[in-house]
Design an enzyme around this catalytic site. Structure first.
Site, short mmCIF file in Angstrom:
data_model
loop_
_atom_site.label_atom_id
_atom_site.label_comp_id
_atom_site.label_asym_id
_atom_site.label_seq_id
_atom_site.Cartn_x
_atom_site.Cartn_y
_atom_site.Cartn_z
N ASP A 3 153.51 25.25 93.46
CA ASP A 3 152.37 24.74 94.25
C ASP A 3 152.76 24.38 95.68
O ASP A 3 152.19 23.47 96.28
CB ASP A 3 151.73 23.52 93.55
CG ASP A 3 151.28 23.86 92.16
OD1 ASP A 3 150.85 25.00 91.93
OD2 ASP A 3 151.38 22.97 91.29
N GLY A 54 148.74 29.29 89.82
CA GLY A 54 147.43 29.11 90.45
C GLY A 54 147.64 29.06 91.94
O GLY A 54 148.33 28.18 92.44
N HIS A 55 147.11 30.06 92.64
CA HIS A 55 147.32 30.15 94.09
C HIS A 55 145.97 30.04 94.78
O HIS A 55 145.07 30.85 94.53
CB HIS A 55 148.01 31.47 94.45
CG HIS A 55 149.34 31.66 93.77
ND1 HIS A 55 150.01 32.85 93.74
CD2 HIS A 55 150.12 30.79 93.08
CE1 HIS A 55 151.14 32.71 93.06
NE2 HIS A 55 151.21 31.47 92.64
N GLN A 69 155.34 30.14 90.64
CA GLN A 69 156.11 28.95 90.26
C GLN A 69 157.06 28.58 91.42
O GLN A 69 156.82 28.95 92.55
CB GLN A 69 156.90 29.19 88.96
CG GLN A 69 156.03 29.27 87.71
CD GLN A 69 155.34 30.58 87.51
OE1 GLN A 69 155.95 31.65 87.52
NE2 GLN A 69 154.05 30.54 87.30
P1 GDP Z 1 150.84 27.89 95.30
O1 GDP Z 1 150.76 27.87 93.82
O2 GDP Z 1 152.22 27.76 95.82
O3 GDP Z 1 150.12 29.08 95.91
O4 GDP Z 1 150.06 26.59 95.81
P2 GDP Z 1 148.65 26.05 95.28
O5 GDP Z 1 147.58 26.91 95.83
O6 GDP Z 1 148.68 25.81 93.81
O7 GDP Z 1 148.63 24.61 95.93
C1 GDP Z 1 148.63 24.40 97.30
C2 GDP Z 1 147.34 23.67 97.68
O8 GDP Z 1 147.46 23.13 98.99
C3 GDP Z 1 146.12 24.55 97.73
O9 GDP Z 1 144.99 23.81 97.31
C4 GDP Z 1 146.01 24.94 99.20
O10 GDP Z 1 144.68 25.25 99.58
C5 GDP Z 1 146.47 23.66 99.86
N1 GDP Z 1 147.18 23.80 101.16
C6 GDP Z 1 147.94 24.82 101.60
N2 GDP Z 1 148.54 24.50 102.78
C7 GDP Z 1 148.12 23.25 103.08
C8 GDP Z 1 148.39 22.37 104.15
O11 GDP Z 1 149.15 22.63 105.07
N3 GDP Z 1 147.76 21.15 104.12
C9 GDP Z 1 146.92 20.79 103.12
N4 GDP Z 1 146.34 19.60 103.19
N5 GDP Z 1 146.66 21.59 102.07
C10 GDP Z 1 147.26 22.80 102.05
P1 IMO Z 2 152.38 28.19 90.88
O1 IMO Z 2 152.62 29.67 90.99
C1 IMO Z 2 153.39 24.33 89.15
C2 IMO Z 2 155.15 24.36 85.14
C3 IMO Z 2 154.29 23.70 84.09
C4 IMO Z 2 155.37 23.17 83.15
C5 IMO Z 2 156.44 24.28 83.22
C6 IMO Z 2 156.38 25.26 82.07
O2 IMO Z 2 150.95 27.81 91.03
O3 IMO Z 2 153.30 27.45 91.78
P2 IMO Z 2 154.70 27.25 81.50
O4 IMO Z 2 153.22 27.23 81.24
O5 IMO Z 2 155.12 28.11 82.63
O6 IMO Z 2 155.50 27.50 80.26
O7 IMO Z 2 155.05 25.72 81.91
O8 IMO Z 2 156.21 24.97 84.44
N1 IMO Z 2 154.48 25.42 85.93
C7 IMO Z 2 154.00 25.25 87.16
N2 IMO Z 2 153.93 24.15 87.93
N3 IMO Z 2 152.94 25.51 89.63
C8 IMO Z 2 153.04 26.62 88.88
O9 IMO Z 2 152.74 27.85 89.36
C9 IMO Z 2 153.54 26.52 87.57
N4 IMO Z 2 153.74 27.40 86.56
C10 IMO Z 2 154.32 26.72 85.58
O10 IMO Z 2 153.50 22.67 84.62
O11 IMO Z 2 155.94 22.01 83.69
MG MG Z 3 149.86 26.72 92.33
#
Ligand code: GDP
Ligand code: IMO
Ligand code: MG
Length: 438
Positions: A13, A40-41, A226
């Site tokens: 994340d 989840g992106h 991840q």
């Molecule tokens: P990923 O799994 O690495 O793609 O990241 P996620 O999408 O799960 O989580 C990142 C969250 O932060 C998302 O809700 C983005 O929309 C948000 N985001 C990305 N860059 C920034 C930033 O610079 N500032 C803030 N406040 N939110 C951000």
């Molecule tokens: P993105 O791509 C954050 C974590 C789960 C758990 C561990 C194992 O959005 O960054 P799993 O279901 O993979 O067997 O769970 O890994 N985990 C993540 N945490 N962002 C993710 O993906 C994750 N994918 C798995 O929360 O701790």
């Molecule tokens: Mg994510």
């Protein structure tokens, strides 16, 4: 052929999706090479928000071919929902290819995940996303019960499901006792045959497609999922995911040899988060952590769980940056940390009275370390509309510079909000950031 990777250097994340979306128009191909619908992106452009789990974040760019490579585990129902969602949002998905080698997540994997996640390891539950990821990878490595996407188009598919369901029902009863519902092979065959038909036009031998593409001089952006601290071999085992989520996993998962990779962008938040169980040395299970969670909207994209929050950990990121071969950093959430009155960076750990800067291997040791912090006065500035790095307060620039120094890699992007537009590129343009100038 330029191959550039986007790798999360923390526990996921880090906003990898946002960076991939920004870079995608510069590449011929965006390739997702690991994980499954545990990821989840979130990508935000103006008023529209896209949430992607299996489809690469390059899909927003119609000119780029998006490849789901063999290292991914695919839940076909989830990807069909995702495809329908994108179509409803007006996007084309004709530019998606799915490898026939990906392993398929079946209902028995999700049932096993639920039963096993309830059990504790080293006193704690892993806290998986319950998407069947670990059991599917286990069956891939074990081979006997594995089904790849290409197998779903073969004559013996129904018989394979019948024999696996028989064995899995016995296993599920063994693990879960009376709690486990028996699986029905015929219902699964009908459901998954429908999925196979719906996905057929996307299925391809992506390995040859990509090997031909590199021979033809095409550029590829490898999209991580991840984070490196969740890497099965190099992360905080056993509190990890079931694939190589650090930079070392790119070649294995995609099928493209390492010699084609010439840039690795490590994505980091200006603080740390973690979802699920496991050690987290800089966690702030207090008001500071709560403030980061609220300001950063730190709730999971996939499961909606509140993310655990804490200070930036330079010991951990220096380790994952070296492991992943990062040549640049993308520092996200600078707008969030800019609202915190006093900020901290962990520069070393103390373990058994000794100062260490190497990230420990054992989860129990990692639980025992005491972070050694540097503390900085905050700069209390709204950066969300800032487009020029020169306008950053000096204290914010010092924070960025200190992170780069501790990790040993330059910061090339600073993000000040979720929107695509809220991104400040510190290199000479996005092409240089993408690694396409060399
Ligand atoms: P990923 O799994 O690495 O793609 O990241 P996620 O999408 O799960 O989580 C990142 C969250 O932060 C998302 O809700 C983005 O929309 C948000 N985001 C990305 N860059 C920034 C930033 O610079 N500032 C803030 N406040 N939110 C951000
Ligand atoms: P993105 O791509 C954050 C974590 C789960 C758990 C561990 C194992 O959005 O960054 P799993 O279901 O993979 O067997 O769970 O890994 N985990 C993540 N945490 N962002 C993710 O993906 C994750 N994918 C798995 O929360 O701790
Ligand atoms: Mg994510």
């Amino acid at each position: 052929m330029p191959g550039t990777c986007v790798i999360g250097l923390q526990w996921g994340d880090e906003a990898k999706g946002k960076l991939v979306d920004l870079l995608a128009p510069n590449f011929d191909i965006v390739c997702r090479f690991l994980g499954g619908s545990n990821a989840g992106h979130t990508v935000v452009t103006g008023d529209t928000t896209y949430k992607l789990h299996l489809i690469p974040s390059g899909i927003l760019n119609a000119e780029t071919t998006n490849v789901i490579a063999p290292g991914v585990v695919l839940n076909p129902g989830t990807i069909i929902d995702e495809l329908n969602g994108l179509t409803a949002q007006g996007l084309t998905t004709d530019n998606l290819l799915i490898s026939e080698r990906v392993h398929v997540v079946f209902p028995w994997h999700i049932a096993e995940d639920k039963l096993l996640n309830a059990k504790k390891i080293k006193g704690e539950s892993i806290g998986t996303t319950l998407r069947g990821i670990g059991p599917c990878y286990r069956d891939k490595v074990g081979r006997s019960f594995a089904i790849r996407l290409g197998d779903m188009y073969r004559d013996d598919f129904a018989d394979r499901v019948r024999s696996i369901v028989e064995a899995k029902n016995a296993i599920l009863i063994g693990i879960g006792g009376d709690d486990s519902e028996p699986l029905e092979a015929e219902a699964i065959i009908a459901e998954y045959s429908g999925y196979a038909a719906a996905l057929k036009s996307y299925v391809r031998d992506t390995t040859h497609f990509m090997l031909d593409a590199v021979d033809d001089g095409c550029s590829i952006l490898f999209e991580g999922a991840q984070g490196a601290l969740l890497d099965i071999d190099h992360g905080t085992f056993p509190f990890v995911t079931s694939s190589n989520s650090s930079g070392v996993g790119v070649s294995g998962g995609s099928g493209i040899p390492a010699r084609h990779i010439n840039k690795v962008i490590g994505v980091i938040k200006a603080y740390s988060t973690r979802v699920g169980g496991g050690p987290f040395p800089t966690e702030q299970d207090n008001e500071d952590g709560q403030r980061l969670r609220e300001l950063g909207n730190e709730y999971g994209t996939t499961t909606g769980r509140p993310r655990r929050c804490g200070w930036f950990d330079a010991v951990a990121v220096r380790y994952t940056s070296r492991l992943s071969g990062a040549t640049a950093l993308s520092l996200m959430m600078m707008d969030v940390i800019s609202q915190i009155p006093e900020v901290k960076i962990c520069v070393a750990y103390e373990l058994d009275g000794e100062r260490i800067t190497n990230f420990p291997c054992d989860a129990d040791d990692l639980r025992r370390v005491k972070p050694i912090y540097e503390t900085y006065a905050g700069w209390d500035t709204d950066l969300t509309n800032t487009t020029n790095y020169d306008e950053f307060p000096q204290a914010a620039k010092d924070y960025v510079a200190r992170i780069a120094e501790l990790v040993g890699v330059p910061v090339e992007v600073v993000s000040v909000g979720p929107d695509r537009a809220q991104t400040i590129v510190l290199t000479d343009g996005v092409t240089a950031l993408a690694g396409l100038n060399s």
